[in-house]
Design a protein around this motif. Structure first.
Motif, short mmCIF file in Angstrom:
data_model
loop_
_atom_site.label_atom_id
_atom_site.label_comp_id
_atom_site.label_asym_id
_atom_site.label_seq_id
_atom_site.Cartn_x
_atom_site.Cartn_y
_atom_site.Cartn_z
N PHE A 48 37.88 20.37 64.09
CA PHE A 48 37.91 21.34 62.23
C PHE A 48 37.42 23.19 63.22
O PHE A 48 37.64 23.89 62.85
N THR A 49 37.51 23.06 64.79
CA THR A 49 38.15 24.27 65.41
C THR A 49 39.24 24.63 66.17
O THR A 49 39.40 25.14 65.68
N TYR A 50 39.12 23.34 66.80
CA TYR A 50 40.08 23.51 68.10
C TYR A 50 41.75 23.25 67.68
O TYR A 50 42.84 23.81 67.67
N TRP A 51 41.60 22.55 66.70
CA TRP A 51 42.66 22.10 66.01
C TRP A 51 43.84 23.39 64.86
O TRP A 51 44.08 23.63 65.20
N PRO A 52 42.36 23.65 64.43
CA PRO A 52 42.73 25.32 63.97
C PRO A 52 43.21 26.38 64.98
O PRO A 52 44.10 26.99 64.40
N TYR A 94 38.19 40.88 57.24
CA TYR A 94 39.26 41.29 56.14
C TYR A 94 40.38 41.61 56.07
O TYR A 94 41.43 41.08 55.74
N TYR A 95 40.72 42.13 56.48
CA TYR A 95 42.43 42.96 56.94
C TYR A 95 42.99 41.37 57.81
O TYR A 95 44.18 40.81 57.37
N ILE A 96 42.31 40.13 58.03
CA ILE A 96 42.99 38.71 58.27
C ILE A 96 42.87 38.29 56.96
O ILE A 96 44.47 37.13 57.18
N TYR A 97 42.19 38.15 56.16
CA TYR A 97 41.74 37.48 55.22
C TYR A 97 43.19 38.13 53.91
O TYR A 97 44.32 37.49 53.39
N GLN A 98 43.37 39.19 54.22
CA GLN A 98 44.32 39.82 53.57
C GLN A 98 45.55 39.64 53.81
O GLN A 98 46.93 39.58 52.96
N GLN A 99 46.32 39.51 54.84
CA GLN A 99 47.04 39.09 55.77
C GLN A 99 47.42 37.78 55.76
O GLN A 99 48.91 37.41 54.90
N ALA A 100 46.26 37.43 55.71
CA ALA A 100 46.71 35.64 54.90
C ALA A 100 46.76 34.91 53.91
O ALA A 100 47.76 34.59 53.24
N HIS A 101 46.19 35.79 52.80
CA HIS A 101 45.99 35.57 51.58
C HIS A 101 46.57 36.19 50.81
O HIS A 101 47.00 35.98 49.29
N GLU A 102 46.52 37.72 50.54
CA GLU A 102 47.55 38.32 49.73
C GLU A 102 48.62 38.37 50.64
O GLU A 102 49.52 38.35 49.42
N ILE A 119 41.11 31.66 58.08
CA ILE A 119 41.62 31.08 58.31
C ILE A 119 41.57 29.93 58.95
O ILE A 119 42.77 29.37 59.32
N LEU A 120 40.47 29.32 58.65
CA LEU A 120 40.77 27.78 58.51
C LEU A 120 40.84 27.20 57.76
O LEU A 120 40.77 26.21 57.05
N ILE A 121 40.87 27.85 56.06
CA ILE A 121 40.52 26.89 54.64
C ILE A 121 41.83 25.86 54.77
O ILE A 121 41.33 24.66 54.70
N VAL A 122 43.25 26.70 55.18
CA VAL A 122 43.89 25.47 55.02
C VAL A 122 44.26 24.58 55.48
O VAL A 122 44.32 23.34 55.83
N ASP A 128 51.22 36.94 55.29
CA ASP A 128 51.95 37.06 56.74
C ASP A 128 51.30 36.15 57.73
O ASP A 128 50.12 36.94 58.04
N ILE A 129 51.06 34.83 57.69
CA ILE A 129 50.95 34.31 58.45
C ILE A 129 50.47 34.76 59.73
O ILE A 129 49.60 34.68 60.68
N GLY A 130 52.26 34.81 60.54
CA GLY A 130 52.09 35.60 62.05
C GLY A 130 50.84 36.34 62.11
O GLY A 130 50.56 36.46 63.04
N LEU A 131 51.07 37.54 61.17
CA LEU A 131 50.23 38.55 62.26
C LEU A 131 48.58 38.16 61.02
O LEU A 131 47.96 38.67 62.47
N ALA A 132 48.35 37.40 61.04
CA ALA A 132 46.92 37.30 60.18
C ALA A 132 46.41 36.33 61.34
O ALA A 132 45.86 36.25 62.33
N ALA A 133 47.61 35.36 61.82
CA ALA A 133 47.46 34.84 63.44
C ALA A 133 46.62 35.59 64.58
O ALA A 133 46.61 35.26 65.29
#
Lengths: 307, 278, 439
Positions: free
Chosen positions: A41-45, A262-270, B123-126, A273-278
């Motif tokens: 739940f931590t390293y794999w993600p 929140y920036y990460i949250y926005q990129q990922a979920h709004e 980032i961990l949710i999905v 943009d998975i690349g930018l969030a990552a």
């Protein structure tokens, strides 16, 4: 003669080695239960995030590997703004929370009926769910009719739009965070204070040291490791726990309360943009690792000193 | 002039602390008053801290009837207890390893553990939901618990706690022929009990109040926890909020924790005393 | 053995039988957010229980999923985890992106199986709702509950200000005029405002789009997901109105206000007019102690408002049985009877226009003229903003409008910046579609 020495050294060395091997085995065994869950739940993600941060996705599914996400990230004014807000937010909440927590702890060190009551009061904000706290705070911050403005108004102050004014919103959220966290840190300081032997204070008193001097010469130095621990925990908490921002302002008005997470949250979920969030996650985690390592080294150093 | 040299500054400090405490407690006082006030959806004096003449428990009744509170309490209690039970094992083992064993890569492993505290939850949710789904834990309470079974915070805390316990106790036991497992279970764990209590309080409070992750993992009404239940009847986006109902619901959710804390406050604080986070 | 089992199963399926009749009920989930009032969650669970008892072959689990945003988050996560719900009540402006990402299934096959064309199916629903329901001619979202912005006003304050409550402001000019009369100052302090509206994210974009539309404008390209019209004269006019309400006429408070601040002021009798969703009709009705009425959103060029609310959608990754069961649920939830019931309960209007044929509904509209006004405004409604990167593109505008409301930017500059930010967000889509003819 030479032979025996050599073999003696050799023997001791291999015995030490096998002991280290044995210890390593035991350590791994003890770490294993945690590592299993951390791996899942931590390293794999983390591995996935690291990979995603290097994956450049073009519209329609074609992908290649590169640093484009990081280039885009560092070119994004919003990321810079979020990082800047986050520094202000972190310093502006961690410093006052810790100063207050320390003051609470020093003031409430002795257990009486009054201090027990006050400790309970300061810990109360930790106990309520953020989902509810956010709703209540949207009311407290409400212009004119909210708790703050209603009573400030009766004292003759004008209307203030606490979280609706872009110049003020971040500061209001800092106030909320300090309120929510100070009592939590107080507990760690209380613990640290209890561990300082009374004799030290007694002898200082005999030497005629005043309260302020005693605090500066005994309390503060001996609390240094606690301080470092709380700083690490507080920084990590402030940077990774922004649910109330999401719920109260959504990063607004005009992006004025946007912070890294929140920036990460926005990129990922709004913006999906998975690349930018990552990429933003990788940068944030790297920064947190460095900050924690520096603070922790201070902590370990302190413990070593006390020996 | 004063009886004791520190009397007057001490009095001033106490007054200051009480004043700050008044600010701290005001939102709770309002919450309590609003929860007793009927029709608290708005109006000019909604913020007043003077209880309304028609105070009553209407909002509590409404809140209670808005959902299945007994089930939500039970699920939340199971969630917190389950997380804690596993955590106690994992943090004891890892905390001991970091505190007492010299092994290559110890420092690196420790930072690897701490990384858990640095990862941002969204980032961990999905990825974590996908993992849970593979193990058949989607929409189960165990699925909500699983990512928390390892706790970097707890390991950190227990490492510090074990470090403050003098090694002499263990040496004596070892001479008597105790195994490592016996030393951990019979000597270190009892001595570190206050540390465990402290960790338990932090852990239970955190999971009692968590919202987003249980919302993501669980679906069936039978798996619903308190925060999700509370949100199901207090949230609103397009209208205004019903403050009385929100306040009453919040108090219902927080009540077990608040009562437990008030009752065990002394022990709560003193448990931190021996954890050795100093 | 294995082959035998398989052929036995095939026979059973072919003959419409099931091998295990006890477990015949198809299990599906319905994700639903609660956008207006908490008690809706209970009512939704009651409705689903009723559906289940009327349909023994289907077992629906109602899943409360938080706000619209959280519902979106959970739906995506559930799809990725291979656990899609059979039906989701999704904010109508989010559905386009599911289509772009290929994560949603159109209802067309299921509609065709009933011998209907998409047009015939959609004919039951108000024309204003078709825009958000149909994407590329396919039915992706079946309207479930809908709303538009609405003007609410306090009758007592109108009378005190010498305004006629029977003739509420119909144009922007009349609105400004009324608002000035409704605003009351005591020294520096404003004791009563002329106008308020929620200006937090999401609500602000919706209301700005209403003002833009009533100024003759078009907020976005309804036929192409990569184009918005922010830097336009109609939008400039709308922003000028907002700017002037705050800084020129000082009839609206500065900065950002959430729906709670707006309704608090209205319930306290200290607000003349407010813009709020028709979905809040029940909430206002229950909590407003003074007489109030509602009217169309004032126009400058024409009467026009955007649709809001949510539609039912069907994620990809479902079995045929689940799809069929989900569609049964969708049809039932949007039937005239249930649609009308839900409308009366929530304040949303019923998307199925036949819901208004029932005597119950007719009586309801007579009893609640405010619901009637909301319904009448529907004739002037258009579809709701939806683009590639909907939320980000909407926020690009909202951030700038908030800057205008806070006195940080003038409207013209704000719109230039909003357009640039939105264009940058849609760039990947535009480059892959409109600017590329090779694929």
């Amino acid at each position: 003669m030479t032979d025996t020495t050599l073999s003696g050294v050799h023997l001791a060395d291999s015995a030490r080695k096998s002991r280290i091997h044995e210890t390593f085995g035991v350590a791994l065994l003890l770490l294993a239960p945690s590592l299993v869950f951390l791996a899942l739940f931590t390293y794999w993600p983390v591995v996935q995030v690291a990979w995603q941060s290097l994956t450049v996705e073009s519209f329609g599914g074609a992908t290649r590997t590169g640093l484009d996400n990081f280039q885009r990230l560092f070119a994004d004014a919003r990321f810079a703004r979020a990082a800047q807000n986050n520094i202000v937010f972190a310093v502006g909440t961690v410093v006052p929370s810790i100063v207050l927590a320390l003051a609470f702890a020093v003031g409430l060190q002795e257990t009486t009926r009054l201090t027990s009551g006050l400790r309970t009061v300061f810990i109360l904000p930790v106990m309520i769910p953020l989902v509810a706290a956010s709703a209540l705070f949207s009311f407290i911050f409400q212009p004119r009719f909210g708790l703050l403005d209603y009573y400030l108004g009766s004292l003759g102050f004008g209307t203030t739009n606490w979280i609706g004014n872009p110049d003020l919103a971040l500061w209001s959220l800092m106030g909320l965070t300090v309120w929510k966290n100070a009592g939590y840190y107080m507990l760690f300081f209380l613990a640290g204070l209890q561990a300082i032997p009374d004799e030290l204070y007694e002898s200082a008193r005999v030497e005629g040291a005043k309260a302020v001097q005693r605090f500066r010469r005994i309390t503060l130095p001996l609390l240094r490791p606690t301080l470092a621990f709380v700083v690490v925990i507080a920084l990590l908490q402030v940077l990774t726990n922004v649910d109330h921002i999401i719920l109260l302002t959504g990063g607004g008005p005009s992006d004025s309360t946007n912070v890294l997470l929140y920036y990460i949250y926005q990129q990922a979920h709004e913006n999906y943009d998975i690349g930018l969030a990552a990429a933003a996650t990788v940068v944030t985690v790297a920064a947190l690792l460095v900050i924690s390592a520096v603070s922790l080294r201070t902590l370990e150093h302190g413990i070593h000193y006390e020996g | 002039m004063t009886a004791s040299r520190s009397g007057s500054p001490r009095l001033a400090a106490t007054i200051l602390l009480v004043a700050v405490a008044v600010i701290w407690v005001t939102p709770f006082a309002w919450m309590l008053i609003a929860s007793l006030r009927p029709d608290a959806a708005g109006g000019a004096d909604i913020a007043s801290l003077i209880p309304s003449a028609q105070s009553g428990f209407g909002n509590f009744v409404d809140a209670w009837q808005s959902g299945n509170f007994p089930l939500w309490y039970l699920n939340t209690a199971i969630l917190c207890a389950g997380v804690l039970a596993v955590q106690l094992v994992t943090i004891t083992c890892a905390g001991y390893a970091f505190a007492r064993l010299e092994f290559p890569g110890r420092q690196a492993f420790f930072y690897l553990f701490l990384m858990q505290l640095m990862l941002v939850p969204p980032i961990l949710i999905v990825p974590n939901l996908i993992t849970l789904s593979k193990f058949g834990l989607y929409d189960t309470l165990v699925g909500v618990m699983a990512p928390y079974f390892a706790s970097a915070f707890g390991v950190f805390l227990m490492r510090q706690t074990f470090r403050t316990i003098p090694r002499d106790f263990e040496e004596a036991a070892r001479v008597d022929g105790a195994s490592r497992a016996q030393i951990i279970c019979r000597i270190l764990v009892p001595l570190a009990r206050p540390g465990f209590i402290a960790f338990a309080i932090v852990s239970v409070t955190a999971h009692w109040n968590e919202f987003l992750w249980p919302l993501m993992v669980t679906s069936s009404p039978s798996n619903r926890v308190l925060t999700v239940g509370l949100a199901s009847f207090t949230r609103s986006a397009e209208s205004g909020s019903q403050w009385g109902l929100i306040a009453a619901g919040t108090l219902l959710v927080a009540a077990p924790l608040l009562i437990a804390f008030v009752l065990f406050q002394r022990r709560f604080v003193s448990s931190f005393v021996f954890t050795g986070i100093k | 053995m294995n082959a035998l089992m398989r052929s036995a199963a095939a026979v059973a399926v072919a003959s419409g039988l099931s091998l295990t009749p006890a477990q015949a009920a198809t299990e599906i989930q319905l994700f639903f957010p609660v956008p207006v009032q908490g008690k809706l969650a209970n009512e939704m669970e009651n409705l689903v229980a009723r559906f289940n008892s009327e349909h023994p072959d289907i077992k629906v689990t109602p899943v409360y999923t938080g706000s619209y945003d959280e519902t979106n988050l959970k739906t995506r996560a559930a799809i990725k985890a291979g656990q899609p719900p059979a039906a989701v009540i999704m904010s109508a402006s989010f559905i386009l992106e599911y289509v772009i990402n290929g994560e949603v299934e159109p209802y067309d096959e299921l509609i065709a199986a009933e011998g209907k064309t998409p047009a015939e199916f959609m004919d039951d629903f108000w024309p204003a709702l078709h825009g958000n329901a149909l994407i590329d001619g396919k039915v992706y979202g079946v309207p479930f509950h809908n709303s538009t912005p609405l003007l609410y006003y306090n009758v007592r304050l109108f009378e005190e200000a010498g305004l006629d409550p029977d003739n509420p402001p119909a144009t922007w000019a009349e609105w400004i005029d009324a608002a000035q009369k409704l605003t009351r100052r005591n020294g520096d302090k404003v004791e009563q405002w002329g106008v308020m509206m929620p200006t937090t994210y999401d609500y602000l974009g919706w209301i700005t789009s209403a003002l833009n539309m009533s100024n003759g404008g078009q907020y976005y390209n309804q036929n192409y997901a990569g184009e918005v019209y922010y830097d336009t004269p109609t939008m400039l006019g709308a922003l000028n109105l907002l700017h002037d309400m705050v800084f020129e006429y000082k009839v609206m408070p500065e900065g950002v206000n959430d729906a709670n601040s707006v309704t608090s002021a209205f319930f306290a009798g200290q607000l003349g007019t407010m813009i709020l969703s028709t979905g809040s009709l029940s909430f206002v009705r229950e909590n407003m102690k003074e007489p109030y009425r509602v009217a169309f959103v004032p126009r400058n060029v024409r009467n026009a408002v955007p649709i809001g609310g949510a539609s039912l959608m069907m994620p990809k990754g479902l079995s045929e049985e689940q799809k069929k069961a989900g569609f049964e649920l969708v049809k039932w939830l949007t039937s005239p009877e249930i649609s009308g019931h839900w409308s009366r309960f929530t304040g949303y209007f019923a998307p199925n226009r036949h819901a208004y044929d029932s005597d119950e509904m007719k009586a309801f509209l007579v009893e609640h003229p405010d619901a009637k006004v909301a319904l009448d405004q529907l004739a002037h409604a258009g579809s709701w903003f939806a683009t590639y990167n909907t939320v980000g593109v909407r926020k690009a505008l909202e951030d700038e409008v908030q800057a205008v409301l806070s006195g940080k930017k003038d409207p013209a500059q704000a719109l230039k910046d909003a357009q640039a930010a939105a264009d940058a967000l849609m760039r990947p889509y535009v480059e892959a579609t409109a600017l590329s003819y090779l694929n």
